[in-house]
Design a protein around this motif. Structure first.
Motif, PDB file in Angstrom:
ATOM      1  N   HIS A   1       0.819  -1.215   0.000  1.00  0.00           N
ATOM      2  CA  HIS A   1       0.000   0.000   0.000  1.00  0.00           C
ATOM      3  C   HIS A   1       0.851   1.263   0.000  1.00  0.00           C
ATOM      4  CE1 HIS A   1      -3.955  -1.966   1.596  1.00  0.00           C
ATOM      5  NE2 HIS A   1      -3.519  -2.496   0.472  1.00  0.00           N
ATOM      6  N   VAL A   2       1.888   1.293   0.806  1.00  0.00           N
ATOM      7  CA  VAL A   2       2.750   2.484   0.847  1.00  0.00           C
ATOM      8  C   VAL A   2       3.457   2.645  -0.488  1.00  0.00           C
ATOM      9  CG1 VAL A   2       4.784   3.516   1.944  1.00  0.00           C
ATOM     10  CG2 VAL A   2       2.979   2.492   3.352  1.00  0.00           C
ATOM     11  N   LEU A   3       3.929   1.549  -1.054  1.00  0.00           N
ATOM     12  CA  LEU A   3       4.577   1.603  -2.361  1.00  0.00           C
ATOM     13  C   LEU A   3       3.592   2.090  -3.427  1.00  0.00           C
ATOM     14  CD1 LEU A   3       7.112   0.996  -4.031  1.00  0.00           C
ATOM     15  CD2 LEU A   3       6.285  -1.352  -4.271  1.00  0.00           C
ATOM     16  N   ARG A   4       2.400   1.518  -3.444  1.00  0.00           N
ATOM     17  CA  ARG A   4       1.365   1.912  -4.408  1.00  0.00           C
ATOM     18  C   ARG A   4       1.061   3.403  -4.319  1.00  0.00           C
ATOM     19  NH1 ARG A   4      -4.046   0.154  -2.086  1.00  0.00           N
ATOM     20  NH2 ARG A   4      -3.618   2.058  -0.932  1.00  0.00           N
ATOM     21  N   ASP A   5       0.910   3.902  -3.106  1.00  0.00           N
ATOM     22  CA  ASP A   5       0.543   5.301  -2.920  1.00  0.00           C
ATOM     23  C   ASP A   5       1.694   6.253  -3.231  1.00  0.00           C
ATOM     24  OD1 ASP A   5      -1.936   4.374  -2.199  1.00  0.00           O
ATOM     25  OD2 ASP A   5      -1.636   4.670  -0.053  1.00  0.00           O
ATOM     26  N   ARG A   6       2.922   5.729  -3.269  1.00  0.00           N
ATOM     27  CA  ARG A   6       4.090   6.553  -3.569  1.00  0.00           C
ATOM     28  C   ARG A   6       4.344   6.646  -5.076  1.00  0.00           C
ATOM     29  NH1 ARG A   6       7.125   9.392  -5.240  1.00  0.00           N
ATOM     30  NH2 ARG A   6       9.029  10.262  -4.402  1.00  0.00           N
ATOM     31  N   LEU A   7       3.735   5.743  -5.841  1.00  0.00           N
ATOM     32  CA  LEU A   7       3.956   5.707  -7.292  1.00  0.00           C
ATOM     33  C   LEU A   7       2.993   6.628  -8.030  1.00  0.00           C
ATOM     34  CD1 LEU A   7       4.347   1.851  -7.779  1.00  0.00           C
ATOM     35  CD2 LEU A   7       6.171   3.574  -7.725  1.00  0.00           C
ATOM     36  N   PRO A   8       3.423   7.163  -9.175  1.00  0.00           N
ATOM     37  CA  PRO A   8       2.466   7.866 -10.034  1.00  0.00           C
ATOM     38  C   PRO A   8       1.365   6.877 -10.443  1.00  0.00           C
ATOM     39  CG  PRO A   8       4.724   8.212 -10.794  1.00  0.00           C
ATOM     40  CD  PRO A   8       4.771   7.151  -9.720  1.00  0.00           C
ATOM     41  N   PRO A   9       0.144   7.330 -10.614  1.00  0.00           N
ATOM     42  CA  PRO A   9      -0.974   6.414 -10.882  1.00  0.00           C
ATOM     43  C   PRO A   9      -0.741   5.436 -12.023  1.00  0.00           C
ATOM     44  CG  PRO A   9      -1.798   8.606 -10.435  1.00  0.00           C
ATOM     45  CD  PRO A   9      -0.305   8.721 -10.506  1.00  0.00           C
ATOM     46  N   ALA A  10      -0.202   5.897 -13.140  1.00  0.00           N
ATOM     47  CA  ALA A  10       0.016   4.990 -14.270  1.00  0.00           C
ATOM     48  C   ALA A  10       0.979   3.867 -13.903  1.00  0.00           C
ATOM     49  CB  ALA A  10       0.523   5.761 -15.481  1.00  0.00           C
ATOM     50  N   GLU A  11       2.022   4.191 -13.177  1.00  0.00           N
ATOM     51  CA  GLU A  11       2.990   3.165 -12.766  1.00  0.00           C
ATOM     52  C   GLU A  11       2.385   2.258 -11.708  1.00  0.00           C
ATOM     53  OE1 GLU A  11       5.905   0.661 -12.917  1.00  0.00           O
ATOM     54  OE2 GLU A  11       5.829   2.373 -14.269  1.00  0.00           O
TER      55      GLU A  11
ATOM     56  N   GLU B   1      -6.688  -3.076  -2.482  1.00  0.00           N
ATOM     57  CA  GLU B   1      -7.644  -2.904  -1.391  1.00  0.00           C
ATOM     58  C   GLU B   1      -7.575  -1.482  -0.827  1.00  0.00           C
ATOM     59  OE1 GLU B   1      -8.483  -4.829   3.023  1.00  0.00           O
ATOM     60  OE2 GLU B   1      -6.600  -5.214   1.995  1.00  0.00           O
ATOM     61  N   GLY B   2      -8.709  -0.807  -0.811  1.00  0.00           N
ATOM     62  CA  GLY B   2      -8.803   0.523  -0.215  1.00  0.00           C
ATOM     63  C   GLY B   2      -8.148   1.640  -1.008  1.00  0.00           C
ATOM     64  N   TRP B   3      -7.743   1.371  -2.243  1.00  0.00           N
ATOM     65  CA  TRP B   3      -7.034   2.400  -3.019  1.00  0.00           C
ATOM     66  C   TRP B   3      -8.003   3.484  -3.461  1.00  0.00           C
ATOM     67  CZ3 TRP B   3      -5.258   2.365  -8.732  1.00  0.00           C
ATOM     68  CH2 TRP B   3      -4.328   3.370  -8.950  1.00  0.00           C
ATOM     69  N   HIS B   4      -7.623   4.711  -3.213  1.00  0.00           N
ATOM     70  CA  HIS B   4      -8.352   5.873  -3.698  1.00  0.00           C
ATOM     71  C   HIS B   4      -7.435   6.586  -4.671  1.00  0.00           C
ATOM     72  CE1 HIS B   4     -11.416   5.234  -0.693  1.00  0.00           C
ATOM     73  NE2 HIS B   4     -10.461   5.115   0.204  1.00  0.00           N
ATOM     74  N   PHE B   5      -7.835   6.597  -5.918  1.00  0.00           N
ATOM     75  CA  PHE B   5      -7.005   7.196  -6.957  1.00  0.00           C
ATOM     76  C   PHE B   5      -6.658   8.642  -6.602  1.00  0.00           C
ATOM     77  CE2 PHE B   5      -6.450   9.683 -10.785  1.00  0.00           C
ATOM     78  CZ  PHE B   5      -5.528   8.941 -11.484  1.00  0.00           C
ATOM     79  N   GLN B   6      -5.382   8.934  -6.670  1.00  0.00           N
ATOM     80  CA  GLN B   6      -4.901  10.301  -6.461  1.00  0.00           C
ATOM     81  C   GLN B   6      -4.027  10.652  -7.658  1.00  0.00           C
ATOM     82  OE1 GLN B   6      -2.866  10.618  -2.711  1.00  0.00           O
ATOM     83  NE2 GLN B   6      -4.390   9.391  -1.672  1.00  0.00           N
ATOM     84  N   SER B   7      -4.159  11.867  -8.144  1.00  0.00           N
ATOM     85  CA  SER B   7      -3.386  12.241  -9.328  1.00  0.00           C
ATOM     86  C   SER B   7      -1.908  12.435  -9.034  1.00  0.00           C
ATOM     87  CB  SER B   7      -3.976  13.498  -9.972  1.00  0.00           C
ATOM     88  OG  SER B   7      -3.985  14.557  -9.042  1.00  0.00           O
ATOM     89  N   HIS B   8      -1.565  12.592  -7.759  1.00  0.00           N
ATOM     90  CA  HIS B   8      -0.160  12.774  -7.388  1.00  0.00           C
ATOM     91  C   HIS B   8       0.197  11.787  -6.281  1.00  0.00           C
ATOM     92  CE1 HIS B   8       0.113  16.381  -9.798  1.00  0.00           C
ATOM     93  NE2 HIS B   8      -0.988  16.830  -9.215  1.00  0.00           N
ATOM     94  N   PRO B   9       1.378  11.191  -6.372  1.00  0.00           N
ATOM     95  CA  PRO B   9       1.772  10.245  -5.329  1.00  0.00           C
ATOM     96  C   PRO B   9       2.053  10.945  -4.003  1.00  0.00           C
ATOM     97  CG  PRO B   9       3.554  10.541  -6.927  1.00  0.00           C
ATOM     98  CD  PRO B   9       2.374  11.321  -7.424  1.00  0.00           C
ATOM     99  N   THR B  10       1.978  10.164  -2.929  1.00  0.00           N
ATOM    100  CA  THR B  10       2.342  10.709  -1.626  1.00  0.00           C
ATOM    101  C   THR B  10       3.824  11.058  -1.634  1.00  0.00           C
ATOM    102  OG1 THR B  10       2.812   8.504  -0.761  1.00  0.00           O
ATOM    103  CG2 THR B  10       0.606   9.397  -0.338  1.00  0.00           C
ATOM    104  N   ARG B  11       4.195  11.962  -0.783  1.00  0.00           N
ATOM    105  CA  ARG B  11       5.586  12.410  -0.713  1.00  0.00           C
ATOM    106  C   ARG B  11       6.317  11.655   0.391  1.00  0.00           C
ATOM    107  NH1 ARG B  11       6.764  14.643  -5.356  1.00  0.00           N
ATOM    108  NH2 ARG B  11       5.209  16.169  -5.946  1.00  0.00           N
ATOM    109  N   LEU B  12       7.170  10.766  -0.009  1.00  0.00           N
ATOM    110  CA  LEU B  12       8.074  10.084   0.910  1.00  0.00           C
ATOM    111  C   LEU B  12       9.452  10.253   0.303  1.00  0.00           C
ATOM    112  CD1 LEU B  12       6.076   6.784   1.502  1.00  0.00           C
ATOM    113  CD2 LEU B  12       6.245   8.723   3.057  1.00  0.00           C
ATOM    114  N   HIS B  13      10.323  10.950   0.996  1.00  0.00           N
ATOM    115  CA  HIS B  13      11.611  11.313   0.414  1.00  0.00           C
ATOM    116  C   HIS B  13      12.752  10.414   0.825  1.00  0.00           C
ATOM    117  CE1 HIS B  13       9.766  14.900  -1.178  1.00  0.00           C
ATOM    118  NE2 HIS B  13       9.264  15.153   0.020  1.00  0.00           N
TER     119      HIS B  13
END
Length: 150
Positions: free
Chosen positions: A43-53, A71-83
């Protein structure tokens, strides 16, 4: 135990394979925590990726693991910021708190290793190219052993 459907049985077998590999990497973590760790890392990996990837990566996962991933994914146009890897590990640990993992960073790296073992090397490289250098540097490529996706 079989379900009577070879497709269902194969999906369950793949799920057991992934969890078994992660349990072997961790050594001292029970199945419940192993599952929670894999789910949180996905989930953290998924949310960190651009949607297409994120979608492309999801397509590489076996059916049961793909269901966990989405599971539980809510499409976001921008990935979360984890640096950094520290932020990545913190996000994973927040998703599974409370946890009995004694070595959170090692556990997250083990989960990434298992993911890398079961997804094509090319796809892992695509995913890694979307991540900050600090996370890429801590995700060692797994030895080529063939894909186990369906």
């Amino acid at each position: 135990m079989t379900t009577g459907s070879r497709h269902f049985d194969h999906a369950v077998q793949q799920g057991h394979l992934w969890l078994g590999d992660l349990e072997a990497e961790l050594g001292d973590v029970d199945q419940e925590h192993t599952y929670a760790l894999l789910r949180a890392v996905l989930h953290v990996l998924r949310d960190r990726l651009p949607p297409a990837e994120a979608v492309q990566f999801g397509g590489q996962l076996p059916n049961l693991i793909r269901g966990i991933y989405y599971e539980g994914w809510h499409f976001q146009s921008h990935p979360t910021r984890l640096h950094s890897m520290i932020e990545f590990v913190e996000a994973v640990m927040a998703a599974i708190a409370p946890t009995k993992l004694r070595h959170p960073r090692r556990a997250v790296e083990a989960a990434l290793t298992v993911i890398g073992r079961h997804v094509s090397r090319g796809e892992i490289k695509d995913v890694q190219s979307c991540l900050p250098e600090d996370i890429r540097a801590n995700w060692s490529p797994a030895p080529a052993s063939g894909r186990t996706t369906d």
